[in-house]
Design a protein around this motif. Structure first.
Motif, PDB file in Angstrom:
ATOM      1  N   GLY A  50       2.392   6.586  -3.741  1.00 19.36           N
ATOM      2  CA  GLY A  50       3.415   6.584  -2.715  1.00 19.36           C
ATOM      3  C   GLY A  50       4.170   7.903  -2.667  1.00 19.36           C
ATOM      4  N   GLN A  51       4.466   8.451  -3.854  1.00 22.11           N
ATOM      5  CA  GLN A  51       5.196   9.726  -3.916  1.00 22.11           C
ATOM      6  C   GLN A  51       5.318  10.172  -5.368  1.00 22.11           C
ATOM      7  N   ARG A  52       5.109  11.481  -5.617  1.00 21.15           N
ATOM      8  CA  ARG A  52       5.415  12.157  -6.875  1.00 21.15           C
ATOM      9  C   ARG A  52       4.775  11.510  -8.108  1.00 21.15           C
TER      10      ARG A  52
ATOM     11  N   HIS B  36       0.816  -1.212   0.000  1.00 24.67           N
ATOM     12  CA  HIS B  36       0.000   0.000   0.000  1.00 24.67           C
ATOM     13  C   HIS B  36       0.850   1.263   0.000  1.00 24.67           C
ATOM     14  N   GLY B  37       0.272   2.330  -0.547  1.00 21.12           N
ATOM     15  CA  GLY B  37       0.868   3.651  -0.462  1.00 21.12           C
ATOM     16  C   GLY B  37       0.170   4.439   0.635  1.00 21.12           C
ATOM     17  N   VAL B  38      -0.633   5.434   0.241  1.00 19.23           N
ATOM     18  CA  VAL B  38      -1.335   6.248   1.241  1.00 19.23           C
ATOM     19  C   VAL B  38      -2.605   5.582   1.746  1.00 19.23           C
ATOM     20  N   SER B  39      -2.990   4.443   1.201  1.00 20.54           N
ATOM     21  CA  SER B  39      -4.170   3.716   1.697  1.00 20.54           C
ATOM     22  C   SER B  39      -3.775   2.930   2.948  1.00 20.54           C
ATOM     23  N   HIS B  40      -3.588   3.672   4.016  1.00 17.95           N
ATOM     24  CA  HIS B  40      -2.994   3.178   5.252  1.00 17.95           C
ATOM     25  C   HIS B  40      -3.543   4.007   6.400  1.00 17.95           C
ATOM     26  N   PRO B  41      -3.704   3.447   7.603  1.00 25.48           N
ATOM     27  CA  PRO B  41      -4.312   4.211   8.699  1.00 25.48           C
ATOM     28  C   PRO B  41      -3.632   5.536   8.996  1.00 25.48           C
ATOM     29  N   ARG B  42      -2.328   5.612   8.813  1.00 24.45           N
ATOM     30  CA  ARG B  42      -1.598   6.865   9.058  1.00 24.45           C
ATOM     31  C   ARG B  42      -1.024   7.454   7.770  1.00 24.45           C
ATOM     32  N   GLY B  43      -1.526   6.982   6.637  1.00 24.59           N
ATOM     33  CA  GLY B  43      -1.137   7.548   5.351  1.00 24.59           C
ATOM     34  C   GLY B  43       0.239   7.167   4.881  1.00 24.59           C
ATOM     35  N   LEU B  44       0.842   6.127   5.482  1.00 24.62           N
ATOM     36  CA  LEU B  44       2.201   5.765   5.094  1.00 24.62           C
ATOM     37  C   LEU B  44       2.376   4.253   5.053  1.00 24.62           C
ATOM     38  N   GLY B  45       1.776   3.636   4.024  1.00 28.47           N
ATOM     39  CA  GLY B  45       2.085   2.247   3.743  1.00 28.47           C
ATOM     40  C   GLY B  45       3.492   2.132   3.189  1.00 28.47           C
ATOM     41  N   ILE B  46       3.911   0.909   2.918  1.00 27.89           N
ATOM     42  CA  ILE B  46       5.294   0.689   2.519  1.00 27.89           C
ATOM     43  C   ILE B  46       5.656   1.436   1.243  1.00 27.89           C
ATOM     44  N   ALA B  47       4.729   1.575   0.288  1.00 30.84           N
ATOM     45  CA  ALA B  47       5.043   2.285  -0.957  1.00 30.84           C
ATOM     46  C   ALA B  47       5.276   3.769  -0.708  1.00 30.84           C
ATOM     47  N   ALA B  48       4.513   4.351   0.216  1.00 31.95           N
ATOM     48  CA  ALA B  48       4.738   5.760   0.559  1.00 31.95           C
ATOM     49  C   ALA B  48       6.011   5.915   1.380  1.00 31.95           C
ATOM     50  N   HIS B  49       6.248   4.995   2.302  1.00 21.12           N
ATOM     51  CA  HIS B  49       7.465   5.020   3.127  1.00 21.12           C
ATOM     52  C   HIS B  49       8.700   4.975   2.224  1.00 21.12           C
ATOM     53  N   LEU B  50       8.715   4.004   1.314  1.00 20.90           N
ATOM     54  CA  LEU B  50       9.852   3.874   0.398  1.00 20.90           C
ATOM     55  C   LEU B  50       9.930   5.054  -0.556  1.00 20.90           C
ATOM     56  N   GLY B  51       8.795   5.489  -1.088  1.00 22.79           N
ATOM     57  CA  GLY B  51       8.793   6.583  -2.053  1.00 22.79           C
ATOM     58  C   GLY B  51       9.329   7.877  -1.481  1.00 22.79           C
ATOM     59  N   VAL B  52       8.950   8.193  -0.240  1.00 22.48           N
ATOM     60  CA  VAL B  52       9.439   9.419   0.394  1.00 22.48           C
ATOM     61  C   VAL B  52      10.948   9.340   0.605  1.00 22.48           C
TER      62      VAL B  52
END
Length: 243
Positions: free
Chosen positions: A195-197, A122-138
């Motif tokens: 996740g990012q950009r 998941h990217g932002v589809s996460h309880p705190r907006g930071l699934g693994i795809a967003a975590h890695l992307g940032v």
């Protein structure tokens, strides 16, 4: 990890927070850094990322793989792998802290950074907006989105059509957080979130474009195969423990 692959350089707490309370704080901080914006340039290469693990492994070994594909032909250009110990046990909603350190190590071995990154998760589809795809992307600061096989939070706003290419928004707390996408006729959908950009529309477009035959897009499908092959090869070669 070189600065050419990620900006800013990850803080230690962004990868290995001391406890779950700190981990939640880090997730909320990094979620504020997620930018939904159109791709800045042409996409010539796409990286798929995934990890493999032993079931119920007390050592917490993470076998990470990054597979770089040509965006047009989907031919593999490069494969990079890394083995790391997870800095924390598995806790639902905190997957990034287990897998991202190994994935960053694998990315550091790529000779050329990808134009777009596709993550099995998941990217932002996460309880705190930071699934693994967003975590890695940032942390990579590269265009990145998640392709998940199941829902973590939220519900589809309507019934999804049976045809390939059918979509409906995934909504949580009155906000659209992703897209339910059918990549094959009458086959279970996947769940796309940025996740990012990259924009949600671009993420959906690329996920569908890179799924010509299978339910899963080719980059993440190939990364899954590469991570499992890496784990099998490690066993065959004697299973040396990571430092």
């Amino acid at each position: 990890m070189s600065r050419s692959h990620a900006d800013p350089r990850p803080s230690p707490d962004w990868l290995a927070p001391p406890d779950l309370k700190a981990a939640g704080t880090v997730q909320r901080l990094l979620a504020e850094k997620v930018r939904a914006e159109p791709l800045a340039g042409p996409v010539r290469t796409v990286a798929g990322v995934d990890v493999s693990q032993f079931p119920r492994d007390p050592r917490g070994l993470i076998f990470a793989a990054v597979v770089l594909l040509d965006a047009e032909t989907m031919r593999i250009r490069e494969v990079a792998t890394a083995l790391r110990r997870a800095p924390m046990p598995y806790v639902p909603g905190y997957l990034g802290f287990r897998e991202v350190p190994a994935l960053l190590a694998a990315f550091a071995d790529l000779s050329t950074p990808p134009d777009l990154v596709m993550v099995d998760g998941h990217g932002v589809s996460h309880p705190r907006g930071l699934g693994i795809a967003a975590h890695l992307g940032v942390l990579l600061d590269r265009p990145c989105f998640g392709v998940a096989k199941s829902i973590l939070v939220g519900k589809p706003v309507a019934e999804l059509g049976e045809a390939r290419g059918s979509t409906v928004p995934l909504r949580w707390k009155n906000r659209d957080i992703g897209t339910v996408l059918r990549t094959k006729n009458r086959v279970n959908p996947v769940f796309i979130s940025i996740g990012q950009r990259v924009t949600e529309g671009e993420a959906v477009e690329w996920a569908l474009r890179l799924s010509p035959r299978y339910r899963l897009p080719e980059p993440t499908r190939q990364a899954h195969e590469a991570a499992n092959a890496f784990r099998r090869r490690w066993l065959e070669e004697g299973g040396a423990e990571p430092e």
